[in-house]
Scaffold this motif. Structure first.
Motif, PDB file in Angstrom:
ATOM      1  N   ALA A  49       0.814  -1.217   0.000  1.00 12.14           N
ATOM      2  CA  ALA A  49       0.000   0.000   0.000  1.00 12.14           C
ATOM      3  C   ALA A  49       0.847   1.265   0.000  1.00 12.14           C
ATOM      4  O   ALA A  49       0.327   2.354  -0.225  1.00 12.14           O
ATOM      5  CB  ALA A  49      -0.929   0.004   1.210  1.00 12.14           C
ATOM      6  N   LEU A  51       2.468   2.332   2.670  1.00  9.76           N
ATOM      7  CA  LEU A  51       2.479   2.913   4.012  1.00  9.76           C
ATOM      8  C   LEU A  51       3.806   2.640   4.710  1.00  9.76           C
ATOM      9  O   LEU A  51       4.124   3.240   5.729  1.00  9.76           O
ATOM     10  CB  LEU A  51       1.335   2.338   4.853  1.00  9.76           C
ATOM     11  CG  LEU A  51      -0.061   2.662   4.342  1.00  9.76           C
ATOM     12  CD1 LEU A  51      -1.113   1.890   5.116  1.00  9.76           C
ATOM     13  CD2 LEU A  51      -0.327   4.151   4.445  1.00  9.76           C
ATOM     14  N   PRO A  70       3.818   7.327  -3.762  1.00 11.06           N
ATOM     15  CA  PRO A  70       3.183   7.438  -2.440  1.00 11.06           C
ATOM     16  C   PRO A  70       1.845   6.704  -2.430  1.00 11.06           C
ATOM     17  O   PRO A  70       1.293   6.408  -3.494  1.00 11.06           O
ATOM     18  CB  PRO A  70       2.981   8.939  -2.272  1.00 11.06           C
ATOM     19  CG  PRO A  70       2.894   9.472  -3.657  1.00 11.06           C
ATOM     20  CD  PRO A  70       3.795   8.601  -4.493  1.00 11.06           C
ATOM     21  N   PRO A  71       1.325   6.394  -1.236  1.00  9.84           N
ATOM     22  CA  PRO A  71       0.066   5.638  -1.151  1.00  9.84           C
ATOM     23  C   PRO A  71      -1.069   6.297  -1.931  1.00  9.84           C
ATOM     24  O   PRO A  71      -1.925   5.604  -2.478  1.00  9.84           O
ATOM     25  CB  PRO A  71      -0.249   5.605   0.343  1.00  9.84           C
ATOM     26  CG  PRO A  71       0.815   6.356   1.034  1.00  9.84           C
ATOM     27  CD  PRO A  71       1.899   6.690   0.079  1.00  9.84           C
ATOM     28  N   GLN A  72      -1.054   7.616  -1.970  1.00  9.53           N
ATOM     29  CA  GLN A  72      -2.141   8.353  -2.632  1.00  9.53           C
ATOM     30  C   GLN A  72      -2.254   8.010  -4.112  1.00  9.53           C
ATOM     31  O   GLN A  72      -3.318   8.148  -4.706  1.00  9.53           O
ATOM     32  CB  GLN A  72      -1.923   9.869  -2.507  1.00  9.53           C
ATOM     33  CG  GLN A  72      -2.143  10.427  -1.124  1.00  9.53           C
ATOM     34  CD  GLN A  72      -0.883  10.398  -0.284  1.00  9.53           C
ATOM     35  OE1 GLN A  72       0.101   9.744  -0.630  1.00  9.53           O
ATOM     36  NE2 GLN A  72      -0.902  11.086   0.845  1.00  9.53           N
ATOM     37  N   GLU A  73      -1.136   7.575  -4.707  1.00  4.95           N
ATOM     38  CA  GLU A  73      -1.142   7.384  -6.163  1.00  4.95           C
ATOM     39  C   GLU A  73      -1.106   5.929  -6.570  1.00  4.95           C
ATOM     40  O   GLU A  73      -0.885   5.615  -7.731  1.00  4.95           O
ATOM     41  CB  GLU A  73       0.055   8.130  -6.770  1.00  4.95           C
ATOM     42  CG  GLU A  73      -0.171   9.627  -6.775  1.00  4.95           C
ATOM     43  CD  GLU A  73       1.138  10.398  -6.953  1.00  4.95           C
ATOM     44  OE1 GLU A  73       2.021   9.893  -7.651  1.00  4.95           O
ATOM     45  OE2 GLU A  73       1.247  11.484  -6.352  1.00  4.95           O
ATOM     46  N   ILE A  76      -5.015   1.897  -4.442  1.00  7.51           N
ATOM     47  CA  ILE A  76      -5.229   0.729  -3.595  1.00  7.51           C
ATOM     48  C   ILE A  76      -6.300   1.024  -2.559  1.00  7.51           C
ATOM     49  O   ILE A  76      -6.369   2.132  -2.026  1.00  7.51           O
ATOM     50  CB  ILE A  76      -3.902   0.367  -2.893  1.00  7.51           C
ATOM     51  CG1 ILE A  76      -3.033  -0.418  -3.856  1.00  7.51           C
ATOM     52  CG2 ILE A  76      -4.147  -0.419  -1.626  1.00  7.51           C
ATOM     53  CD1 ILE A  76      -1.723  -0.803  -3.278  1.00  7.51           C
ATOM     54  N   GLY A  98     -13.047   9.347  -0.216  1.00  8.20           N
ATOM     55  CA  GLY A  98     -12.144   9.122  -1.346  1.00  8.20           C
ATOM     56  C   GLY A  98     -12.614   9.788  -2.633  1.00  8.20           C
ATOM     57  O   GLY A  98     -11.819  10.049  -3.531  1.00  8.20           O
ATOM     58  N   PRO A 149     -13.375   4.738  -4.314  1.00  8.60           N
ATOM     59  CA  PRO A 149     -12.591   5.356  -5.391  1.00  8.60           C
ATOM     60  C   PRO A 149     -12.206   4.372  -6.499  1.00  8.60           C
ATOM     61  O   PRO A 149     -11.321   4.680  -7.292  1.00  8.60           O
ATOM     62  CB  PRO A 149     -11.331   5.871  -4.675  1.00  8.60           C
ATOM     63  CG  PRO A 149     -11.505   5.604  -3.234  1.00  8.60           C
ATOM     64  CD  PRO A 149     -12.535   4.553  -3.108  1.00  8.60           C
TER      65      PRO A 149
ATOM     66  N   GLU B 115      -3.609   7.176   7.912  1.00  8.17           N
ATOM     67  CA  GLU B 115      -3.147   6.247   6.874  1.00  8.17           C
ATOM     68  C   GLU B 115      -4.287   5.858   5.953  1.00  8.17           C
ATOM     69  O   GLU B 115      -4.110   5.766   4.732  1.00  8.17           O
ATOM     70  CB  GLU B 115      -2.542   4.997   7.523  1.00  8.17           C
ATOM     71  CG  GLU B 115      -1.175   5.253   8.094  1.00  8.17           C
ATOM     72  CD  GLU B 115      -0.603   4.060   8.845  1.00  8.17           C
ATOM     73  OE1 GLU B 115       0.555   4.122   9.217  1.00  8.17           O
ATOM     74  OE2 GLU B 115      -1.344   3.067   9.054  1.00  8.17           O
ATOM     75  N   SER B 118      -4.754   8.504   3.509  1.00  4.49           N
ATOM     76  CA  SER B 118      -3.747   8.554   2.451  1.00  4.49           C
ATOM     77  C   SER B 118      -3.994   7.470   1.408  1.00  4.49           C
ATOM     78  O   SER B 118      -3.800   7.701   0.218  1.00  4.49           O
ATOM     79  CB  SER B 118      -2.337   8.463   3.026  1.00  4.49           C
ATOM     80  OG  SER B 118      -2.037   7.145   3.403  1.00  4.49           O
ATOM     81  N   THR B 119      -4.474   6.299   1.826  1.00  3.05           N
ATOM     82  CA  THR B 119      -4.770   5.278   0.809  1.00  3.05           C
ATOM     83  C   THR B 119      -5.997   5.668  -0.007  1.00  3.05           C
ATOM     84  O   THR B 119      -6.206   5.168  -1.095  1.00  3.05           O
ATOM     85  CB  THR B 119      -5.014   3.876   1.406  1.00  3.05           C
ATOM     86  OG1 THR B 119      -6.175   3.940   2.241  1.00  3.05           O
ATOM     87  CG2 THR B 119      -3.840   3.398   2.210  1.00  3.05           C
ATOM     88  N   LEU B 120      -6.806   6.581   0.528  1.00  2.00           N
ATOM     89  CA  LEU B 120      -7.980   7.035  -0.215  1.00  2.00           C
ATOM     90  C   LEU B 120      -7.629   8.230  -1.104  1.00  2.00           C
ATOM     91  O   LEU B 120      -8.509   8.833  -1.716  1.00  2.00           O
ATOM     92  CB  LEU B 120      -9.107   7.411   0.739  1.00  2.00           C
ATOM     93  CG  LEU B 120      -9.741   6.229   1.460  1.00  2.00           C
ATOM     94  CD1 LEU B 120     -10.612   6.684   2.608  1.00  2.00           C
ATOM     95  CD2 LEU B 120     -10.554   5.384   0.490  1.00  2.00           C
ATOM     96  N   GLY B 121      -6.347   8.585  -1.140  1.00  2.00           N
ATOM     97  CA  GLY B 121      -5.908   9.612  -2.072  1.00  2.00           C
ATOM     98  C   GLY B 121      -5.725  10.987  -1.466  1.00  2.00           C
ATOM     99  O   GLY B 121      -5.468  11.945  -2.196  1.00  2.00           O
ATOM    100  N   ALA B 122      -5.874  11.141  -0.157  1.00  2.00           N
ATOM    101  CA  ALA B 122      -5.773  12.467   0.443  1.00  2.00           C
ATOM    102  C   ALA B 122      -4.321  12.781   0.807  1.00  2.00           C
ATOM    103  O   ALA B 122      -3.639  11.957   1.397  1.00  2.00           O
ATOM    104  CB  ALA B 122      -6.633  12.544   1.695  1.00  2.00           C
ATOM    105  N   TYR B 123      -3.873  13.983   0.447  1.00  2.00           N
ATOM    106  CA  TYR B 123      -2.510  14.394   0.781  1.00  2.00           C
ATOM    107  C   TYR B 123      -2.503  15.007   2.180  1.00  2.00           C
ATOM    108  O   TYR B 123      -3.560  15.343   2.721  1.00  2.00           O
ATOM    109  CB  TYR B 123      -1.993  15.354  -0.282  1.00  2.00           C
ATOM    110  CG  TYR B 123      -1.654  14.603  -1.550  1.00  2.00           C
ATOM    111  CD1 TYR B 123      -0.411  14.008  -1.688  1.00  2.00           C
ATOM    112  CD2 TYR B 123      -2.602  14.424  -2.552  1.00  2.00           C
ATOM    113  CE1 TYR B 123      -0.100  13.275  -2.814  1.00  2.00           C
ATOM    114  CE2 TYR B 123      -2.303  13.699  -3.693  1.00  2.00           C
ATOM    115  CZ  TYR B 123      -1.049  13.118  -3.816  1.00  2.00           C
ATOM    116  OH  TYR B 123      -0.742  12.385  -4.917  1.00  2.00           O
TER     117      TYR B 123
END
Ligand SMILES: Nc1ncnc2c1ncn2[C@@H]1O[C@H](COP(=O)(O)OP(=O)(O)OP(=O)(O)O)[C@@H](O)[C@H]1O
Ligand SMILES: [Mg+2]
Lengths: 354, 216
Positions: A49, A51, A70-73, A76, A98, A149, B115, B118-123
């Protein structure tokens, strides 16, 4: 999403949590990641992921290296063991999070959230806060939030750990159907081998940071590649002195060979009940455990205790009773090698039912 | 009045940097363990050191007779015996409050919600405002109230740094002190009454913030 992991390592200080893990996952597969506590399962998921940064090794999505993404991109969805719902947001806002991040138009968000709530059976709960939900409902919110998402890979860390046994079976069937319907590549971590066998297309077994084996449940069950896998799956008995088991005497010539015998490969019966009388040994019932759909029987044979199952339909045993015992096959291993051996005294191989 | 300006500046700086430092100390794993421990004990320094000594340290470091002080003064910027020095002294005394209020809250809520975001796309910036802030909000407000109360009442450090020049570098508390010294009891009572009333108000706000903090 097609996933490939090559030579993945993770150390925390001088502790090696994940060592040299490599695997490949085809698009659309549901993978069960199984292993004892502290085996490194969560660490692997977290690295996938983004993290956690791997100490070394590559992670590839669709053949492209994503280590530095980064996880954002990464696209997942992650379902945490304790769900990690946003506790000051309603169910609706949790699921919409999301989508809002991606600045989608309001009506599109509404449409998607409502359809997900419908899909997860949470309709009518959209204005509740997480602390007003039951464990199973929270689990489903976490699931809907991760799916919103439209991720390409879904990671679930012990999604059912905090849910009691009855609802758990229900939920995992539901999860399997849902994942099939959405068609998303998924990895889920579990301690529970039944869960993995029932739900997963393929199972990966991790122990002490190593990937012990990856294969279909059937493969893993029938052809365990390491002693650990063999002993982890099923209620097997370890026999150090294989020469004492009738039909396996010749295996004793290999120095230091240990046998592992699964309950399914042991047949017990009253005198005359087993067809291959010549291959049986004398045994004495030690203990009986009721297992809901069958008995788990412990039987003493030549000083070793073997475990096996006995159907409820057959005549019941009593502790201390004399019985005949037939071992159909054993899984043998020593330092160098491991292999499967059939009982030498059996002329016609019995059909084996698992 | 001097007091109001100092309180506003100090509270603003403490809130922003206190929350930032708390975030770094709790969340950032790129800061080494040792450095974190060092920073952590540095934060507590003002609690350990008497405010008067704190004020003296500022005078010794930035006073007109030191290198830095002389340089600043040359640039037309007077620190000690002026507003910047007094602000600095109050900052020194009140800095731990916000950090110590926010850190336990951050530790308690854990990193998982962040966390998940962040996995949902938030910076990080978005995550801070949408996820972290609502959880620490009441802790921060409580910290603000405490900081205001402490800056209002701060006397020792400020007295040393200000030089207590009448009508120039006088705060409410040093004024009370001055008046009592000059046997001007009526005036001292007046100012003290205002301070006491304000403190009572702050106390009420503290209770209220604490209650909200517990609800969330
Ligand atoms: N941040 C960390 N710092 C130090 N050690 C860690 C850290 N995270 C995990 N570990 C260690 O790494 C090992 C693997 O941890 P991990 O969480 O991956 O195990 P797991 O297979 O998920 O276990 P469980 O089934 O109990 O969740 C454990 O021994 C753990 O103590
Ligand atoms: Mg884990």
């Amino acid at each position: 999403m097609h996933i490939e992991v090559r030579g993945l390592n993770k150390s925390f200080g001088d502790f090696h949590a994940v060592s040299d893990v490599s695997f490949e996952i085809e698009k659309g597969k549901l993978i069960g990641l199984l292993g004892p506590s502290g085996g490194g399962k969560t660490s692997v998921l977290r690295m996938l992921a983004g993290l956690e940064t791997p100490t070394s090794g590559d992670i590839l999505f669709h053949g492209k290296r994503v280590n530095d993404l980064p996880p954002q991109e990464r696209g997942i969805g992650f379902v945490f063991q304790n769900y990690a719902l946003f506790k000051h947001m309603t169910v609706y806002d949790n699921v919409a999070f999301g989508l809002k991040v991606k600045k989608q138009p309001k009506d599109r968000i509404r449409e998607r959230v409502m359809s997900l709530l419908e899909l997860t059976g949470l309709k009518g709960f959209e204005h509740r806060y997480p602390h007003q939900l039951s464990g199973g409902q929270r689990q489903r919110v976490a699931f809907a939030r991760a799916l919103a998402p439209e991720p390409q890979l879904l990671l679930l860390d012990e999604p059912f750990a905090a849910i009691d046994a009855k609802i758990r079976t229900e939920l995992r069937t539901w999860l399997k159907e849902l994942i099939d319907r959405v068609g998303i590549t998924s990895i889920f971590v579990t301690h529970d081998q039944d869960e993995a066998i029932e739900v997963a297309d393929e199972i990966m077994i991790m122990n002490k940071g190593r990937l012990e084996q990856k294969g279909t449940p059937w493969d893993i069950y029938k052809n365990p590649e390491t002693p650990f896998v063999a002993s982890f799956i099923g209620e097997s008995t370890i026999v150090h002195d294989i020469g004492r088991i009738k039909g396996f005497e010749e295996a004793a010539v290999w120095e230091g060979t240990t046998a592992l015998i699964r309950p399914e490969y042991i047949e017990i019966g009253k005198a005359g009940e087993i067809r291959l009388q010549s291959a049986t040994m004398e045994g004495r019932i030690r203990q009986l455990h009721f297992r809901g759909s069958e008995w788990l029987v412990e039987v003493d044979v030549n000083g070793t205790t073997l475990k096996t199952y006995r159907s409820l339909e057959k005549e019941a045993f009593h502790p201390g009773e004399e019985v005949s015992v037939l071992v159909h096959r054993a899984y043998l291993f020593n330092e160098r090698d491991s292999w499967m051996m059939e009982n030498r005294l059996k002329e016609d191989p019995m059909p084996i039912h698992i | 009045m001097m007091t109001v300006i100092i309180v506003i500046i100090v509270t603003a700086i403490n809130t922003v940097f206190g929350v930032m430092l708390a975030l770094y100390l709790v969340r950032a794993d790129w800061i080494g363990q040792k450095l974190k421990r060092l920073l952590n004990s540095l934060v507590d320094l003002p609690f350990a050191v008497s405010p008067v000594i704190g004020g003296l340290m500022i005078v010794l470091l930035l006073g007109p007779n030191t290198v830095i002080g002389a340089l600043l003064e040359g640039a037309g910027f007077k620190v000690v015996y002026a507003l910047p020095g007094m602000t600095l002294a109050t900052l020194f005394v009140t800095f731990p409050i916000m950090v110590r209020e926010v850190m336990p809250v951050l530790q308690e809520i854990g990193a998982q919600q962040e966390e998940a975001a962040s996995t949902l796309g938030a910076y990080p910036w978005y995550t801070f405002w949408r996820v972290t802030w609502p959880s620490i909000r009441w802790g921060v407000i409580y910290g603000v109230v405490l900081t205001v109360a402490r800056s209002l009442g701060e006397f020792g450090a400020v007295l040393v740094v200000s030089g207590n020049i009448i009508n120039k570098t006088q705060t409410a508390t040093t004024l009370v002190y001055q008046d009592v010294e000059n046997f001007n009891v009526a005036a001292a009572n007046g100012v003290a009454l205002v301070l006491a009333a304000f403190s009572a108000l702050l106390l009420l706000m503290m209770e209220w913030a604490k209650k909200r903090k517990e609800v969330h």
